[in-house]
Design a protein around this motif. Structure first.
Motif, PDB file in Angstrom:
ATOM      1  N   THR A  42     -29.338  -8.220 -51.400  1.00 31.42           N
ATOM      2  CA  THR A  42     -30.583  -8.322 -52.164  1.00 31.42           C
ATOM      3  C   THR A  42     -31.152  -9.592 -52.467  1.00 31.42           C
ATOM      4  O   THR A  42     -32.310  -9.731 -52.113  1.00 31.42           O
ATOM      5  CB  THR A  42     -30.401  -7.911 -53.699  1.00 31.42           C
ATOM      6  OG1 THR A  42     -29.054  -8.284 -54.334  1.00 31.42           O
ATOM      7  CG2 THR A  42     -29.898  -6.431 -53.641  1.00 31.42           C
ATOM      8  N   SER A  43     -30.254 -10.648 -52.437  1.00 36.35           N
ATOM      9  CA  SER A  43     -30.765 -12.044 -52.612  1.00 36.35           C
ATOM     10  C   SER A  43     -31.234 -12.377 -51.208  1.00 36.35           C
ATOM     11  O   SER A  43     -32.446 -13.010 -50.878  1.00 36.35           O
ATOM     12  CB  SER A  43     -29.692 -12.880 -52.928  1.00 36.35           C
ATOM     13  OG  SER A  43     -29.242 -12.703 -54.355  1.00 36.35           O
ATOM     14  N   ALA A  44     -30.533 -12.021 -50.096  1.00 36.48           N
ATOM     15  CA  ALA A  44     -31.032 -12.331 -48.779  1.00 36.48           C
ATOM     16  C   ALA A  44     -32.335 -11.735 -48.553  1.00 36.48           C
ATOM     17  O   ALA A  44     -33.288 -12.437 -47.882  1.00 36.48           O
ATOM     18  CB  ALA A  44     -29.926 -11.971 -47.645  1.00 36.48           C
ATOM     19  N   PHE A  45     -32.609 -10.510 -48.750  1.00 36.82           N
ATOM     20  CA  PHE A  45     -33.845 -10.133 -48.727  1.00 36.82           C
ATOM     21  C   PHE A  45     -35.088 -10.721 -49.461  1.00 36.82           C
ATOM     22  O   PHE A  45     -36.022 -10.861 -48.949  1.00 36.82           O
ATOM     23  CB  PHE A  45     -34.049  -8.361 -48.883  1.00 36.82           C
ATOM     24  CG  PHE A  45     -33.184  -7.619 -47.981  1.00 36.82           C
ATOM     25  CD1 PHE A  45     -33.669  -7.645 -46.706  1.00 36.82           C
ATOM     26  CD2 PHE A  45     -32.212  -6.700 -48.209  1.00 36.82           C
ATOM     27  CE1 PHE A  45     -33.059  -6.742 -45.765  1.00 36.82           C
ATOM     28  CE2 PHE A  45     -31.783  -5.830 -47.323  1.00 36.82           C
ATOM     29  CZ  PHE A  45     -32.131  -5.921 -46.164  1.00 36.82           C
ATOM     30  N   SER A  46     -34.487 -10.942 -50.821  1.00 36.03           N
ATOM     31  CA  SER A  46     -35.616 -11.415 -52.037  1.00 36.03           C
ATOM     32  C   SER A  46     -36.200 -12.916 -51.370  1.00 36.03           C
ATOM     33  O   SER A  46     -37.364 -13.319 -51.325  1.00 36.03           O
ATOM     34  CB  SER A  46     -34.991 -11.640 -53.105  1.00 36.03           C
ATOM     35  OG  SER A  46     -34.819 -10.322 -53.650  1.00 36.03           O
ATOM     36  N   ILE A 266     -40.112  -5.632 -48.320  1.00 39.59           N
ATOM     37  CA  ILE A 266     -39.169  -6.924 -47.816  1.00 39.59           C
ATOM     38  C   ILE A 266     -39.842  -8.012 -46.990  1.00 39.59           C
ATOM     39  O   ILE A 266     -39.923  -9.003 -47.436  1.00 39.59           O
ATOM     40  CB  ILE A 266     -38.022  -6.056 -47.292  1.00 39.59           C
ATOM     41  CG1 ILE A 266     -37.004  -5.584 -47.887  1.00 39.59           C
ATOM     42  CG2 ILE A 266     -37.122  -7.533 -46.377  1.00 39.59           C
ATOM     43  CD1 ILE A 266     -35.926  -4.599 -47.155  1.00 39.59           C
ATOM     44  N   THR A 267     -40.734  -7.444 -46.184  1.00 38.87           N
ATOM     45  CA  THR A 267     -41.363  -8.452 -45.347  1.00 38.87           C
ATOM     46  C   THR A 267     -42.737  -9.120 -45.857  1.00 38.87           C
ATOM     47  O   THR A 267     -43.226 -10.018 -45.268  1.00 38.87           O
ATOM     48  CB  THR A 267     -41.758  -7.853 -43.851  1.00 38.87           C
ATOM     49  OG1 THR A 267     -42.423  -6.695 -44.097  1.00 38.87           O
ATOM     50  CG2 THR A 267     -40.545  -7.317 -43.204  1.00 38.87           C
ATOM     51  N   SER A 268     -43.402  -8.734 -46.978  1.00 36.83           N
ATOM     52  CA  SER A 268     -44.324  -9.021 -47.526  1.00 36.83           C
ATOM     53  C   SER A 268     -43.987 -10.278 -48.290  1.00 36.83           C
ATOM     54  O   SER A 268     -43.155 -10.179 -49.205  1.00 36.83           O
ATOM     55  CB  SER A 268     -45.043  -8.229 -48.270  1.00 36.83           C
ATOM     56  OG  SER A 268     -46.228  -8.711 -48.985  1.00 36.83           O
ATOM     57  N   PRO A 269     -44.665 -11.352 -48.197  1.00 36.06           N
ATOM     58  CA  PRO A 269     -44.245 -12.639 -49.128  1.00 36.06           C
ATOM     59  C   PRO A 269     -44.274 -12.269 -50.611  1.00 36.06           C
ATOM     60  O   PRO A 269     -43.770 -12.772 -51.521  1.00 36.06           O
ATOM     61  CB  PRO A 269     -45.283 -13.728 -48.907  1.00 36.06           C
ATOM     62  CG  PRO A 269     -45.532 -13.304 -47.303  1.00 36.06           C
ATOM     63  CD  PRO A 269     -45.509 -11.876 -47.184  1.00 36.06           C
ATOM     64  N   ASP A 270     -45.277 -11.280 -50.996  1.00 34.51           N
ATOM     65  CA  ASP A 270     -45.427 -10.969 -52.525  1.00 34.51           C
ATOM     66  C   ASP A 270     -44.925  -9.574 -52.774  1.00 34.51           C
ATOM     67  O   ASP A 270     -45.304  -8.870 -53.767  1.00 34.51           O
ATOM     68  CB  ASP A 270     -47.166 -11.200 -52.808  1.00 34.51           C
ATOM     69  CG  ASP A 270     -47.640 -12.513 -52.442  1.00 34.51           C
ATOM     70  OD1 ASP A 270     -46.968 -13.557 -52.691  1.00 34.51           O
ATOM     71  OD2 ASP A 270     -48.966 -12.384 -51.954  1.00 34.51           O
ATOM     72  N   GLY A 271     -44.230  -8.970 -51.753  1.00 33.56           N
ATOM     73  CA  GLY A 271     -43.779  -7.654 -52.040  1.00 33.56           C
ATOM     74  C   GLY A 271     -42.724  -7.476 -53.062  1.00 33.56           C
ATOM     75  O   GLY A 271     -42.550  -6.495 -53.831  1.00 33.56           O
ATOM     76  N   ILE A 272     -41.887  -8.441 -53.110  1.00 30.33           N
ATOM     77  CA  ILE A 272     -40.784  -8.319 -54.153  1.00 30.33           C
ATOM     78  C   ILE A 272     -41.269  -9.267 -55.453  1.00 30.33           C
ATOM     79  O   ILE A 272     -41.341 -10.608 -55.291  1.00 30.33           O
ATOM     80  CB  ILE A 272     -39.485  -8.729 -53.649  1.00 30.33           C
ATOM     81  CG1 ILE A 272     -39.254  -7.811 -52.529  1.00 30.33           C
ATOM     82  CG2 ILE A 272     -38.305  -8.652 -54.785  1.00 30.33           C
ATOM     83  CD1 ILE A 272     -37.709  -8.225 -51.906  1.00 30.33           C
ATOM     84  N   ALA A 273     -41.372  -8.741 -56.587  1.00 29.52           N
ATOM     85  CA  ALA A 273     -41.777  -9.633 -57.701  1.00 29.52           C
ATOM     86  C   ALA A 273     -40.248 -10.235 -58.233  1.00 29.52           C
ATOM     87  O   ALA A 273     -39.235  -9.965 -57.826  1.00 29.52           O
ATOM     88  CB  ALA A 273     -42.115  -8.703 -58.982  1.00 29.52           C
ATOM     89  N   PRO A 274     -40.611 -11.647 -58.608  1.00 30.34           N
ATOM     90  CA  PRO A 274     -39.570 -12.459 -59.125  1.00 30.34           C
ATOM     91  C   PRO A 274     -38.610 -11.746 -60.250  1.00 30.34           C
ATOM     92  O   PRO A 274     -37.280 -11.981 -59.996  1.00 30.34           O
ATOM     93  CB  PRO A 274     -40.310 -13.643 -59.693  1.00 30.34           C
ATOM     94  CG  PRO A 274     -41.766 -13.522 -59.404  1.00 30.34           C
ATOM     95  CD  PRO A 274     -42.056 -12.135 -59.148  1.00 30.34           C
TER      96      PRO A 274
END
Length: 511
Positions: A42-46, A266-274
């Protein structure tokens, strides 16, 4: 009647107890499958936003499998609880072996102590959520350190039984997660995460640097060679089986995780909220599809996954300390076995080291800015586990060179592929990964480029190891009797009587 005041150190071996399955459980426990999927992947994806994390696990499994060919060939002829230390000493030279011993000792300790940060935080958060009681994370860590130390001071059978149950439970719950994720992909089913094109994009270096930490512990089979039944067959089989199982399992499970999160997300820079980055990616999906009971079960097993890894790394460190004490490189008081052949003194040393480092981090915690994230996870866990992976990858690269040097003098019955080709390829692959870790320190640690911690941490591993090489050269002239035994364990010159240890009973020492 007076009791003896000394302990004679001998090379008699206790009965070998470990078979292939037992060693595989210890190896896989160190890799902590649930922790890798819920925390590492999960950290690698994030952090990287690279979809090819699953394929990265396959690449790493192949690279480490190639390394294991030469490593396993050498394990047929060297049986030593010091493993890498003994291989380097006999393949390159005794001074290099001493350097490798210190490198291994620091790296394994870093992995073990670092994991305590995640353990303490997870237990504290879980207890607070269920009971409302706010208990500092370090209280749980100190309790855990005492429990793991108690197991380490007893015969290995106890640790194996505990670890086997915990690892089996980990596999079961991750398989359940995989099945649910494949059946309920957030953005539809896709095979893209397991394709090369998804991995070999900008950020591939960080993915491999993240991923290699998930395999650390797979090489530890040789550490238990002195306790293995028919070590020449048991250790290689356990090593290859472990790396294959770990690689395939992580690839499939991180693929399931990618589908749970969604490839576009995953591939969107803004796809995963902090606030969703890291483990929440896993637990949010579990909550949605398995409910609160599923989350609670996964949370408990996440904690026990960490505990299994802690037990495994603790045993590895204890055996390194025993091996170095037996040969006189470290104080011979460490070469003490009790309770059915447990390296009692080495276990105690590792317990003390863990407690001291954790308490050191506790003293600094008041200065931590809470906006940066949970202190024990961001610092103790992230810094030290990455430090351990950094040291162990370098150690494996050096061990590959040692394989070539060992068989150059006497090929024995080992083919050129195992004694030259595989070690060369493995060494190159490991050095590339090691350089990637070094170049991505700021990414791995979540620190600004050039931050002091990004160069202080590598120095903690490299400087003492280089100084230890010089110490090895010094021993060649100043302590020739100790120098002759370096890397030769119970079979080394003059190993039969290493001296007397102040104890109250006569103890036979060896693994």
């Amino acid at each position: 009647m007076t009791s003896p005041t000394t302990t004679e150190v001998s090379t008699e071996r206790p009965p070998a107890r470990l078979g292939v399955a037992a060693i595989v459980f210890l190896i896989i426990a160190a890799s902590a499958p649930l922790t890798v999927i819920a925390g590492g992947s999960t950290s690698a994806f994030s952090v990287t936003h690279v979809l090819g994390v699953p394929f990265g696990f396959l690449v790493l499994a192949v690279a480490l499998g190639v390394f294991a060919i030469g490593y396993s060939a050498m394990s047929r002829f060297i049986t030593n609880a010091g493993a890498f230390y003994a291989y380097v000493a006999q393949g390159i030279g005794r001074p290099a072996g001493v350097g490798a011993a210190i490198l291994a000792f620091i790296s394994y300790n870093a992995m073990q102590v670092g994991i305590w940060g995640m353990f303490g935080f997870q237990v504290s958060e879980f207890v607070a959520a269920k009971t409302g009681a706010t208990i500092p994370w370090w209280i749980w860590v100190l309790v855990g350190i005492a429990a793991v130390g108690l197991m380490g001071a007893n015969r290995i059978d106890l640790s194996v039984k505990v670890v086997a149950v915990l690892v089996a439970a980990e596999f079961l719950v991750v398989i359940v997660f995989d099945l649910v994720a494949f059946a309920n992909p957030t953005e539809g089913f896709s095979a893209d995460p397991i394709t090369p094109s998804a991995l070999f994009v900008p950020g591939v270096g960080a993915v491999l640097a993240f991923g290699v930490a998930a395999f650390m512990g797979f090489e530890s089979g040789a550490i238990y060679s002195e306790e293995a039944r028919d070590a020449r067959r048991t250790v290689p089989r356990a090593t290859f089986l472990a790396v294959a199982v770990i690689g395939l399992f992580y690839a499939v499970s991180s693929w399931a995780l990618a589908l749970a999160v969604g490839p576009d997300t995953i591939t969107s820079p803004d796809g995963i909220a902090p606030e969703d980055a890291g483990p929440p990616l896993f637990f949010n999906f579990v909550a949605q599809h398995l409910g609160e009971i599923g989350v609670d079960l996964m949370s408990v097993l996440f904690i026990t996954s960490l505990l299994a890894a802690l037990i495994s790394f603790h045993n590895a460190v204890a055996r390194y300390a025993f091996s170095l004490g037996r040969e006189g490189v470290l104080p011979k008081q460490l070469a003490v076995l009790r309770n059915g052949g447990a390296p009692w003194a080495g276990s105690l040393l590792q317990t003390i080291i863990a407690a001291v480092i954790v308490l050191g981090f506790v003293l600094v915690e008041p200065a931590w800015d809470v906006d940066q994230g949970p202190y024990p996870v961001i610092t103790l866990f992230t810094w030290l586990t990455n430090l351990g992976a950094f040291g162990l990858v370098l150690l494996m690269a050096v061990a590959s060179v040692a394989v070539i040097g060992y068989f150059r003098r006497d090929p024995r019955d080992v083919g050129v592929g195992s004694r030259v080709v595989a070690p060369v390829i493995g060494c190159i692959a490991l050095l590339v990964i090691w350089v990637l870790i070094l170049l991505n320190w700021d990414v791995l640690l979540g620190q600004p480029a050039g931050a002091p911690v990004t160069w202080v941490l590598p120095a903690i591993v490299l400087v003492p190891s280089l100084l230890a090489v010089g110490w090895g050269f010094w021993m060649r002239t100043a302590r020739p009797d100790v120098y002759r035994r370096i890397g030769h364990g119970a079979e080394g010159p003059s190993a039969h009587h290493l001296g007397e240890v102040a104890e109250g009973e006569t103890t036979t020492l060896s693994l």
